[in-house]
Design an enzyme around this catalytic site. Structure first.
Site, PDB file in Angstrom:
ATOM      1  N   ARG A  96       1.056  -0.740   0.134  1.00 52.42           N
ATOM      2  CA  ARG A  96      -0.248   0.182  -0.088  1.00 52.42           C
ATOM      3  C   ARG A  96       1.032   1.192  -0.351  1.00 52.42           C
ATOM      4  O   ARG A  96       1.929   1.670   0.541  1.00 52.42           O
ATOM      5  CB  ARG A  96      -0.832  -0.087   1.585  1.00 52.42           C
ATOM      6  CG  ARG A  96      -2.186  -1.388   1.647  1.00 52.42           C
ATOM      7  CD  ARG A  96      -3.112  -0.211  -0.060  1.00 52.42           C
ATOM      8  NE  ARG A  96      -4.256  -1.200  -0.173  1.00 52.42           N
ATOM      9  CZ  ARG A  96      -4.503  -2.593  -0.304  1.00 52.42           C
ATOM     10  NH1 ARG A  96      -3.923  -3.238  -1.444  1.00 52.42           N
ATOM     11  NH2 ARG A  96      -5.622  -3.461  -0.568  1.00 52.42           N
TER      12      ARG A  96
ATOM     13  N   GLU B 188      -4.194   7.669  -4.912  1.00 53.40           N
ATOM     14  CA  GLU B 188      -3.993   7.178  -6.941  1.00 53.40           C
ATOM     15  C   GLU B 188      -5.731   6.988  -6.979  1.00 53.40           C
ATOM     16  O   GLU B 188      -6.768   7.794  -6.274  1.00 53.40           O
ATOM     17  CB  GLU B 188      -4.475   5.360  -5.967  1.00 53.40           C
ATOM     18  CG  GLU B 188      -3.147   5.231  -5.857  1.00 53.40           C
ATOM     19  CD  GLU B 188      -2.928   3.608  -5.814  1.00 53.40           C
ATOM     20  OE1 GLU B 188      -4.281   3.114  -5.488  1.00 53.40           O
ATOM     21  OE2 GLU B 188      -1.871   3.210  -4.460  1.00 53.40           O
TER      22      GLU B 188
ATOM     23  N   HIS C 106      -1.410   0.674  -9.826  1.00 56.99           N
ATOM     24  CA  HIS C 106      -2.498  -0.370  -8.826  1.00 56.99           C
ATOM     25  C   HIS C 106      -3.474  -1.260  -9.762  1.00 56.99           C
ATOM     26  O   HIS C 106      -3.878  -2.221  -9.876  1.00 56.99           O
ATOM     27  CB  HIS C 106      -3.208   0.090  -7.737  1.00 56.99           C
ATOM     28  CG  HIS C 106      -3.732  -0.489  -6.525  1.00 56.99           C
ATOM     29  ND1 HIS C 106      -4.014   0.248  -5.438  1.00 56.99           N
ATOM     30  CD2 HIS C 106      -3.544  -1.921  -6.343  1.00 56.99           C
ATOM     31  CE1 HIS C 106      -3.983  -0.536  -4.738  1.00 56.99           C
ATOM     32  NE2 HIS C 106      -4.091  -1.669  -4.487  1.00 56.99           N
TER      33      HIS C 106
END
Length: 337
Positions: free
Chosen positions: A242, A271, A290
């Site tokens: 993360r 993000e 991601h």
């Protein structure tokens, strides 16, 4: 399907196929949202206020929203991580939380190794060189990369995904493996020759440091300025965990100053990554949006496991992968509203 069962209500958000939605519809009334934003938030909350189950990817849920959902009994997230969900509040309200481990392990490990390879061999930088017409003569030392085979790979967090990365490194590339974990991993040590290290020692010894830990209060900024200073100046940092596991400003400074050589990042504090982030423009950084589990096969398997968790809970057979299984109540204990 009897009327009692059909009176259950489910809210579904993103990532479900028509077949999966149909399976849910066989046992419940389903309110489906392709996305949730300001334009439909009121409709989403109205549906949630009547729902017994919530399923989807990137679910938005907080304590205030839970207060508006008195019938909610199960939340089935299409992800292995659940740091975006209020676990303490779910436990207090005896709401079951299910996630999707295992099915994304190998795919996410592939992503980590993709970043390792791309970072070590400067793949994106050199691909851009060709694309932009900069390849006009033989490539000299200024564009050379660094070997992957034989380099020491440090895995921070040797869970399922960390172990899968270690296998790729040891068996495929002859890499000595170091790892950190709350307890020793005899299988990794016996099968791969892996050695357990304290974090500071791993950072100092590894040529490539790969982060594969869950995000929580203990891992917030686990990799900060002090941790980065312990790494070799020739080392690369890979993050598939993360974004907040890393102190991003400290990482940017280390990359600018030569404190570490490179980074491969699939996750970020914010993000999508803002276009003006220094990370987006640095030649010694490989960034991906991601995509750890983003293959057709794996996302389908994740969604199906989430559906099976939800249906298993509602029909009484039980969830397959529950985070807080101790709060689970069988379907016949669900109070219909």
């Amino acid at each position: 399907m009897d009327e009692q069962t059909k009176s259950w209500r489910i809210v579904a958000v993103r990532r479900l196929s028509e077949a999966q939605l149909e399976a849910l519809s066989e046992v419940a009334e389903v309110d489906y949202f392709e996305d949730v934003d300001e334009s439909n938030r009121a409709d989403f909350m109205a549906a949630l206020s009547r729902a017994h189950g919530l399923i989807g990817g990137k679910l938005e849920l907080n304590e205030a929203m839970l207060a508006e959902a008195p019938a909610l009994q199960v939340v089935s997230t299409i992800s292995v991580g659940y740091d975006h969900l209020p676990l303490k509040a779910l436990n207090q309200r005896r709401i079951l939380l299910c996630n999707t481990p295992d099915v994304l392990t190998e795919t996410t490990a592939d992503t980590a190794f993709m970043l390792i390879m791309a970072t070590q061999r400067r793949l994106v930088e050199l691909s851009n060189l060709v694309r932009d017409g900069g390849w006009r003569t033989h490539i000299g030392p200024e564009y050379f990369g660094i070997d992957v085979h034989g380099k020491t790979l440090g895995i921070v967090g040797a869970g399922r995904i960390g172990a899968a990365i270690a296998r790729r490194g040891a068996l495929g590339f002859g890499m000595p493996i170091l790892y950190t974990a709350a307890s020793s991993k005899p299988a990794l040590e016996q099968q791969l020759g892996a050695k357990r290290r304290e974090l500071n020692d791993l950072l100092a010894e590894a040529d490539i440091v790969c982060l594969s830990v869950p995000y929580n209060s203990d891992t917030h900024h686990l990799i900060d300025a002090d941790a980065l200073a312990r790494m070799k100046t020739t080392a690369a940092l890979i993050n598939i965990a993360r974004g907040k596991v890393v102190d991003e400003p400290a990482l940017i400074e280390a990359l600018h100053s030569g404190g570490i050589r490179a980074a491969g990042l699939d996750v970020f504090v914010e993000e999508p990554l803002p276009p003006d982030s220094p990370l987006a423009a640095m030649d010694n950084v490989v960034t991906t949006p991601h995509i750890g589990s983003a293959t057709h096969e794996t996302r389908e398997a994740m969604a199906q496991l989430a559906v099976d968790n939800l249906l298993g809970t509602l029909i009484g057979s039980g969830p397959l992968t529950a985070v807080n299984e101790h709060v689970w109540r069988r379907a016949d204990a669900i109070e219909e509203t």
